[in-house]
Design a protein around this motif. Structure first.
Motif: not given
Length: 415
Positions: A22-31, A70-71
């Motif tokens: 989930l953190l990886a997906v959130a970081w990818l979406v943020a990027w 990402p939030m």
């Protein structure tokens, strides 16, 4: 293979792997959102003639909005992670929604700053500032945003929190007393056109004298002539009097300077001196008119008017005053459309003042002083032509010359 299955068998491992994913997906979406949105808007702003997109990009509005994505991923995805405790699920959901509200507030504040930048770049914005109003709106945005964030954190309705503010209204009025006074003062200053950015103001009691460079909600920033900066409360300009020199720049800058004439040099003109002064172009016609007026006066006195002691005669001080009037009237740097005069003031211990009172055409500081200096340079230099001299306090050189003269006279008498 069996060891791997055994390693992945515990439920907590699934929870950890789900959280990491989930953190990886959130970081990818943020990027992705940050780079795609910011790059797209950067390209659009470069290819369009609009300025609003440049202002929003400069203030980081899109960067703030990109932080919301990402939030939202964390808020929605935490429920898909297997084995997450209810407490952790609630805590993550609450914190992410609070951060969403925070980033939205930051984006709105950045958008308001961009709006202020666009206004200040306009011709009207160079004269009138809306910074105070923008700051007022920002305060309301932060107030509402803070209520929403608190409501999310405590799991209460924002409306119920707003209703509870009525009980502490007296405390809020005390806290925001200066803000309320500043809002009222800003409205009065703006609606009555009492102050603009660039105005030269003076508050002698507060030792403030300079140009206004910023008008904010709570304070007005003034750059003094010694290049120090003074901050004056906005409401201070309503509660106390101050001087604004804006009208002076729009009309004319005042000259009020005098030549102190030595009274011992004041006398009547001799006929040959009158003939000499007739050659002055600026005095053309003056002596004819004045001598005719004097002749009529003396003739009206009869036999008494034939005696010099009873006659009116031309004086060097009066002729010089007429020359000053003619010179000021002919000078291109003096605004003769406004009130002007050459005045003889009361004589005193420093001589007889002849004052020029008027206004220069160019109101700039350097240009004004150049015109004023040019006028008095000429008048001081031509003063001996009228047999007059300026009053000056005795200096050490005068004292030595006087003592030397006394010694010389004493030596001559002794010899």
């Amino acid at each position: 293979m069996g060891d791997l299955k055994a390693l992945l068998a515990p439920a907590w491992v699934h929870t950890v792997l789900g959280g990491v994913a989930l953190l990886a997906v959130a970081w990818l979406v943020a990027w992705l959102v940050r780079h795609v949105l910011v790059r797209v808007m950067t390209t659009v702003s470069r290819r369009t003639a609009w300025h609003w997109d440049d202002a929003l990009l400069k203030r980081g509005v899109f960067r703030r909005l990109a932080q919301v994505a990402p939030m939202l991923v964390l808020h929605r995805g935490i429920g898909w992670v297997p084995g997450v405790p209810v407490l952790v699920d609630t805590l993550v959901s609450t914190l992410t929604m609070a951060l969403v509200a925070l980033y939205v507030v930051l984006a709105l504040n950045a958008a308001l700053s961009a709006l202020e930048d666009l206004y200040q770049a306009s011709p009207r914005g160079r004269e009138r500032s809306i910074k105070g109003y923008v700051q007022l709106v920002k305060i309301f945005v932060w107030l509402i945003g803070g209520i929403v964030i608190i409501a999310v954190l405590v799991d209460r309705s924002a409306l119920s929190l707003l209703a509870g503010l009525g009980a502490v209204s007296a405390v809020l009025l005390l806290i925001f007393k200066d803000t309320i006074m500043s809002v009222v003062a800003s409205i009065q200053l703006s609606s009555n056109d009492m102050l603009k950015v660039g105005d030269w103001i003076s508050l002698p009691d507060d030792n403030v004298d300079g140009d206004v460079v910023e008008i904010a909600l709570h304070t007005i920033k003034v750059v003094n002539w010694d290049k120090t900066i003074s901050t004056v409360p906005t409401w201070h300009l309503i509660s106390k009097s101050y001087r604004n020199y804006r009208h002076m720049y729009a009309t004319g800058r005042r000259i009020r300077r005098a030549l102190n004439i030595d009274l011992t040099s004041v006398r009547f003109l001799k006929p040959e001196e009158i003939e000499h002064l007739r050659q002055f172009k600026l005095m053309d016609g003056y002596f004819e008119r004045k001598q005719e007026e004097i002749a009529q006066w003396n003739a009206a006195e009869g036999e008494a008017g034939k005696l010099p002691i009873n006659q009116r005669r031309l004086s060097n001080i009066g002729s010089f005053r007429a020359y000053m009037q003619a010179y000021v009237l002919a000078h291109p740097g003096v605004n003769t459309d406004l009130f002007w005069a050459v005045r003889q003031l009361d004589p005193g211990p420093t001589g007889l003042p002849l004052q020029i009172y008027g206004y220069t055409v160019d109101t700039g500081f350097v240009a004004h002083n150049n015109v004023q200096g040019d006028i008095f340079d000429h008048l001081i230099a031509i003063l001996p032509e009228f047999g007059l001299s300026l009053f000056q306090q005795p200096t050490g050189a005068d004292m030595r010359a006087g003592l030397h003269r006394v010694d010389a006279e004493g030596a001559a008498v002794t010899a």
